[in-house]
Structures are given as C-alpha cells and as structure tokens.
Design a protein around this motif. Sequence first.
Motif, PDB file in Angstrom:
ATOM      1  N   ARG A   2     -55.340  90.380  -2.887  1.00 44.62           N
ATOM      2  CA  ARG A   2     -54.999  91.083  -1.636  1.00 44.62           C
ATOM      3  C   ARG A   2     -56.091  92.080  -1.291  1.00 44.62           C
ATOM      4  O   ARG A   2     -56.542  92.848  -2.142  1.00 44.62           O
TER       5      ARG A   2
ATOM      6  N   GLU B 110     -56.810  95.034   1.676  1.00 40.30           N
ATOM      7  CA  GLU B 110     -56.205  95.821   2.750  1.00 40.30           C
ATOM      8  C   GLU B 110     -57.238  96.804   3.293  1.00 40.30           C
ATOM      9  O   GLU B 110     -58.096  97.309   2.557  1.00 40.30           O
ATOM     10  N   ASP B 111     -57.143  97.066   4.597  1.00 43.12           N
ATOM     11  CA  ASP B 111     -58.013  98.058   5.221  1.00 43.12           C
ATOM     12  C   ASP B 111     -57.184  98.950   6.140  1.00 43.12           C
ATOM     13  O   ASP B 111     -56.014  98.675   6.399  1.00 43.12           O
TER      14      ASP B 111
ATOM     15  N   GLY C  50     -56.190  96.273  12.584  1.00 47.47           N
ATOM     16  CA  GLY C  50     -55.376  95.122  12.230  1.00 47.47           C
ATOM     17  C   GLY C  50     -55.433  94.026  13.284  1.00 47.47           C
ATOM     18  O   GLY C  50     -56.188  94.091  14.257  1.00 47.47           O
TER      19      GLY C  50
ATOM     20  N   GLU D  22     -49.730  92.920   7.903  1.00 43.02           N
ATOM     21  CA  GLU D  22     -49.998  94.340   8.136  1.00 43.02           C
ATOM     22  C   GLU D  22     -49.872  95.090   6.819  1.00 43.02           C
ATOM     23  O   GLU D  22     -48.908  94.918   6.070  1.00 43.02           O
ATOM     24  N   SER D  23     -50.866  95.914   6.533  1.00 43.24           N
ATOM     25  CA  SER D  23     -50.874  96.670   5.294  1.00 43.24           C
ATOM     26  C   SER D  23     -49.783  97.726   5.323  1.00 43.24           C
ATOM     27  O   SER D  23     -49.660  98.500   6.281  1.00 43.24           O
TER      28      SER D  23
ATOM     29  N   THR E  48     -49.596 100.219   3.164  1.00 46.32           N
ATOM     30  CA  THR E  48     -50.117 101.503   2.695  1.00 46.32           C
ATOM     31  C   THR E  48     -51.178 102.078   3.618  1.00 46.32           C
ATOM     32  O   THR E  48     -51.186 103.279   3.908  1.00 46.32           O
TER      33      THR E  48
ATOM     34  N   GLN F 214     -53.877  93.214   6.291  1.00 44.54           N
ATOM     35  CA  GLN F 214     -53.620  92.817   4.905  1.00 44.54           C
ATOM     36  C   GLN F 214     -53.879  91.315   4.797  1.00 44.54           C
ATOM     37  O   GLN F 214     -53.200  90.519   5.452  1.00 44.54           O
TER      38      GLN F 214
ATOM     39  N   ASP G 234     -54.124  88.113   2.189  1.00 43.54           N
ATOM     40  CA  ASP G 234     -53.751  87.637   0.864  1.00 43.54           C
ATOM     41  C   ASP G 234     -54.259  86.218   0.645  1.00 43.54           C
ATOM     42  O   ASP G 234     -53.999  85.334   1.470  1.00 43.54           O
TER      43      ASP G 234
END
Length: 439
Positions: free
Chosen positions: A367, A369-370, A374, A424-425, A427, A432, A434
């Motif tokens: 995974r 994430e940024d 998005g 969508e991340s 955190t 996100q 994967d």
Amino acid sequence: MFFRWLKRYLPRGLYSRAALILILPVVTLQLVVSVVFIQRHFEGVTRQMTQTATREVRLLLDAIPADLPATEIPQTIAHLAVPLQIPVYLPGQTPPAPPGQRRWYDVSGLIVEYYFGQMLPELRAISLPDDDTVLLFVDIPQGITVLELDRVRVSAANPHQLLVNMAFFGGLMTLIAYIYLRNQLRPITRLAAAAEAFGKGRNVPYRPTGAIEVRAAGNAFLDMRARIERHIEQRTLLLSGVSHDLRTPLTRLRLGLAILDDPEADALMKDADEMQHILDEFLSFARGSSEGEPEPTDPIALVRNLVDALSLSGQPVTLITAEGEGLVALRPVAMRRAVSNLIENGLRYGNTVQVSVVVTDKSLRIRVEDDGPGIAPQDRDQALKPFTRLDSARNQNKGSGVGLGLAIVADIARSHGGVLRLGESGTLGGLQADIVMAR
C-alpha cells in the motif's frame, strides 16, 4: 434458482465435484436396495418363517394337558417334540441363556420377537443369544417352560451377507471408477494450471492430452497464448524501435542546446528533458512486466530497500508497516518499478508518502498513500488506462506525466496474478493505491 442455497454447501474443486457426482448415485442406489432388501427379506421372509415356527410351537403346547404333571410332559409330547426338533426345558431346569438376551446389531431378531409376541399369547420372554439358537419362555399351567428352536427356522441364515457384498463391491467399483475419472480430469486441471500461470505472466510447458474436446480446448489455448505472445513481442519491438530511433536526434538536440549561450535555450532544454522522460516511460510501458522470470523474493526487504534509498535522497517517504514474513514469487525488477511509480506519483501530487507491506499465508498487499488531492471514485477506472491524465483531479503545478505510471503498475500487478486498487487514504486523505496478489 430453487437450488441456489445449496451451492454454498457443494465442493468447489473439479475432483471433489466429480467424486460427488460419482459417489452420490452409488450411495443412493445402495440405500434404496438396502431398504428394499430389509423390507422384503428381513420382514417378509422372517415373518413367514416365524409364523411357521409359531404354528409348530402352538401344536406342541396344545398337546400338553393343563392337569398334566410337569414330570410327565416329556413323555407326553415326545411324539411331537422329536420330529419337530424342539427341545423342551421343564420348569425348574436351567435354560442355555437368560431371557431377554439379544445382540444390538441383530436386526432380524426384532422381527422375530415381534411376531412371536403377536402370535403366541403364552410367550413371556424370548432370548436370541447367538446365530444358532432361539429360546422361547412360555407360561403354561405347570410353570415357565423353555422351548429351543434353531435360528434358521425363524430367519434367513447370514442375512447381512448381501449387504456386505453390496457395500464391498460398490466401494471397490466406485474406487476404480474414481481412478479412471481422475485420469480423465487430469488434462483439464493441467490446462487450467497452464492458463492460470500464463495469466500470471509465466509460460509453463503444456501439451494437450485427454479426450477430443479437452485436446481441442488445449490447442485453442496454445494458439491463443502464441498470438498474445506475438502481439506483446511486436508491441515491445515497435515501441522500443521508435524510442531508440528518437534517442539519437534527441541526444543531438540536447547537445546543441547545451552549447548555446541563449536564455531561451534553458526552456528548450526542459522540453528536451521532458521528451526524454516520455521516451523512458514508453520504454517502461513497452517492457511492461516481461523482465525476467518470477523468483522467490522477500517483498518486505524489496520495499524497505527502495524506501531507504528514496529517504537517503531527501524524499519524504516512510515505511510505516511491515507485517508478516516469507518469500513470494515476484519479478523483482518489475515489482520495484511498480512500487517506485506509485511513490513517484504520490510525491508528484503530494508532500508525504507512506508505504506499508502486509504478507499473510494467502496474500501480499503493498500500500502506498499520499496527502495529495486524490482521485475521484468515478475517475479511478479511467486512471488505470494508458495515456490517461486526470488534470482536473491532480495538481499540474507539481508536474505533468505521460499517463503511463498507473497503467504500468496495473499491468505489472496483473502479470503477477494480482490487481491494483485505488481508494482514499484514511490517514493522509489523499490517494491510496494497493497492489494485492495471492501467494
């Protein structure tokens, strides 16, 4: 639709379903034959034999006068007991077995007890100690008298032999049929394994065998695999040739711009660098996931080395989770390119990138994430297509791409039998991505 609820309880494998199709009718037939046999043989034949034996016992009992002393009973009924072969134990004598004795698996004994009790009012108890003896405890005016009969006179001898033979030969024929059916199903499973391996980017040896229909499907698969391989090879050669031919004039152009002392040369050099980047992306897309063969690889070590290299260069990339352990069949170069593309995509449109790797017994998940803007849910499928740039969703001030980054990652994931999922991340709030695949 009526049997849809039954699907969840049925086996999913081809061998299991074939065994069920083979065994279920055999077991059903044996059960039906067993029920019919028990009803016709146990009940019918045993009832007739018991009734005949009951008439003989009735004839013997009727020959005993009510006022006859017990000591004179043997002489009085001797003319009947000897021809009928029915030994008599007078009141006070010890019988060979106690009353009420019967083995739990003696099914025909239940029928014998029932009909003797129905047709012989004087009967007080019955004993079936073995396969040879039937003891009748009858109440006469002189007291409890025991009559002994041979078991073969009230029920068939060895009635279970038919059931034993049916079960034994039924199981033997089922085993032979299953072995033959397994040989017929093996070519289908080999074809399925070859197709699954090709879907994961591996080319395993396969030769069509089996029935005519299976051979036809195998030959069709080989033709399809050959056409796909030729198409991939032609695409790779085409894009590689075009990119290679463009490198020479592009290199001359960059050399010419480098020696120019003109302010406008810097802007042209940026255009040349962008063209070089586009060519590199084309080559990466042309190569796809065809570099090398899958080999046992530690995905956590692969991702950690990539993240450490980017972190040492000053990039805001961190490995936040690394769970599990074990080796996974991967193409290290292709998988490293896929993860690198996701990280570069996150750095282009965000300020922070977090990477996590989870390895379980059945799957691998990488995974990335940024914290960028998005991608909208309705645009995520479009984002995975080649040469697609979602300008409205991504910040162009961070740089523009060719539109092949996510397409390359999706192609590499598919070649490993996995999939690229965008979301969508939770955190960071950005994209996100994967990479999920089965081990």
